[in-house]
Design a protein around this motif. Structure first.
Motif, mmCIF file in Angstrom:
data_model
loop_
_atom_site.group_PDB
_atom_site.id
_atom_site.type_symbol
_atom_site.label_atom_id
_atom_site.label_comp_id
_atom_site.label_asym_id
_atom_site.label_seq_id
_atom_site.Cartn_x
_atom_site.Cartn_y
_atom_site.Cartn_z
ATOM 1 N N LEU A 147 14.935 31.807 -94.920
ATOM 2 C CA LEU A 147 16.031 30.853 -94.769
ATOM 3 C C LEU A 147 17.310 31.506 -94.249
ATOM 4 C CD1 LEU A 147 15.451 28.713 -97.977
ATOM 5 C CD2 LEU A 147 15.002 28.059 -95.612
ATOM 6 N N ASN A 165 16.008 31.272 -90.417
ATOM 7 C CA ASN A 165 15.582 29.970 -89.890
ATOM 8 C C ASN A 165 15.539 28.955 -91.033
ATOM 9 O OD1 ASN A 165 14.427 27.794 -88.622
ATOM 10 N ND2 ASN A 165 12.427 28.735 -88.299
ATOM 11 N N ASP A 166 16.399 27.950 -90.939
ATOM 12 C CA ASP A 166 16.414 26.925 -91.996
ATOM 13 C C ASP A 166 16.112 25.539 -91.431
ATOM 14 O OD1 ASP A 166 18.687 26.459 -90.567
ATOM 15 O OD2 ASP A 166 20.079 26.587 -92.271
ATOM 16 N N ASN A 167 15.404 25.509 -90.301
ATOM 17 C CA ASN A 167 15.142 24.234 -89.629
ATOM 18 C C ASN A 167 13.687 23.779 -89.671
ATOM 19 O OD1 ASN A 167 17.845 23.858 -88.686
ATOM 20 N ND2 ASN A 167 17.475 25.416 -87.128
ATOM 21 N N ASP A 168 12.797 24.580 -90.241
ATOM 22 C CA ASP A 168 11.379 24.247 -90.219
ATOM 23 C C ASP A 168 10.987 23.607 -91.551
ATOM 24 O OD1 ASP A 168 8.592 24.175 -90.154
ATOM 25 O OD2 ASP A 168 8.443 26.030 -89.009
ATOM 26 N N PRO A 169 10.529 22.344 -91.541
ATOM 27 C CA PRO A 169 10.164 21.677 -92.795
ATOM 28 C C PRO A 169 9.026 22.369 -93.548
ATOM 29 C CG PRO A 169 9.479 20.367 -90.890
ATOM 30 C CD PRO A 169 10.352 21.452 -90.384
ATOM 31 N N TRP A 221 11.531 35.668 -88.512
ATOM 32 C CA TRP A 221 11.344 34.816 -89.693
ATOM 33 C C TRP A 221 9.866 34.534 -89.964
ATOM 34 C CZ3 TRP A 221 8.908 30.096 -89.444
ATOM 35 C CH2 TRP A 221 8.773 29.511 -88.177
ATOM 36 N N TYR A 274 10.334 24.753 -96.208
ATOM 37 C CA TYR A 274 10.753 24.119 -97.454
ATOM 38 C C TYR A 274 9.550 23.634 -98.259
ATOM 39 C CZ TYR A 274 15.428 24.313 -95.517
ATOM 40 O OH TYR A 274 16.614 24.765 -95.001
#
Length: 223
Positions: free
Chosen positions: A202, A205-209, A175, A212
């Motif tokens: 995403l 990995n959809d956990n890193d602010p 990612w 976003y």
């Protein structure tokens, strides 16, 4: 049994030798003591003393070996340089040492190790795992990304994009390569490709602010 069985493990790690070797040294210590007691009980002082000297020398030499090994472990560069010396055909220590030089911001040195790793891969393309080959190009892409951040030379940005795309070809699940592509496309004002890159991030990995945050900035720039 817990260190090596029919279950495949990565046996490159030193710590896998620690527990199994304990039994070897227990046996060695037991028989050496038996020899000492044998000659002592028969009052053969010279041979007994000779064995005491040999054992003492052995213990001191082992202590010196431990001290020397600890000196190699003093930092990442010395440890990985030793790994390269002992396994020059393995691309992994070249990649790992390039990561350390990236951290130290010694980009040209990092790139030199990555070129050496790439040469090894090209000589034996079926001998290495794709994810490790992907890391060669990922790290090289990071080098040129940092160069671009320092000098804003568009040629460095193009090289970074090319290398990260090459990395993804080998390891689509990385990612960080997708995220770096999103960042590079965003800085080049290529918002369509930047958005695609972030969508790919995403998926993995959809956990890193921070992901976003960059994704939001791309949408904001497109409005």
């Amino acid at each position: 049994l817990i260190e090596s069985t029919f279950i495949p493990l990565e046996l490159y790690f030193e710590h896998r030798n620690y527990l199994p070797s304990v039994f070897i040294f227990f046996a060695l210590a037991y028989y050496l003591l038996e020899i000492l007691n044998y000659y002592l009980s028969r009052k053969k002082v010279f041979i007994h003393s000779l064995f005491v000297v040999v054992i003492t020398f052995f213990i001191i030499s082992e202590g010196n070996a431990t001290y020397s090994r600890n000196d190699i472990w003093k930092n990442e560069v010395s440890l990985l340089s030793d790994a390269i010396e002992k396994a020059p055909a393995n691309i992994r220590p070249y990649i790992s040492i390039s990561t350390e030089f990236l951290r130290l911001q010694q980009f040209d040195t990092a790139l030199d190790y990555l070129r050496r790793a790439e040469q090894l891969y090209k000589k034996n393309m079926k001998g290495y795992q794709d994810n490790w080959v992907g890391l060669i190009y990922h790290n090289a892409g990071v080098v040129y990304l940092n160069k671009y951040m320092n000098d804003r030379d568009p040629e460095n940005a193009d090289k970074a994009i090319l290398l990260h795309n090459k990395s993804i070809n080998f390891n689509p699940g990385n990612w960080q390569s997708h995220a770096n592509l999103g960042r590079l496309y965003f800085m080049k004002d290529d918002l369509a490709n930047a958005e695609t890159a972030m969508e790919n991030v995403l998926l993995v990995n959809d956990n890193d602010p921070e992901i976003y945050n960059l994704y939001g900035r791309i949408f904001y720039a497109g409005d």
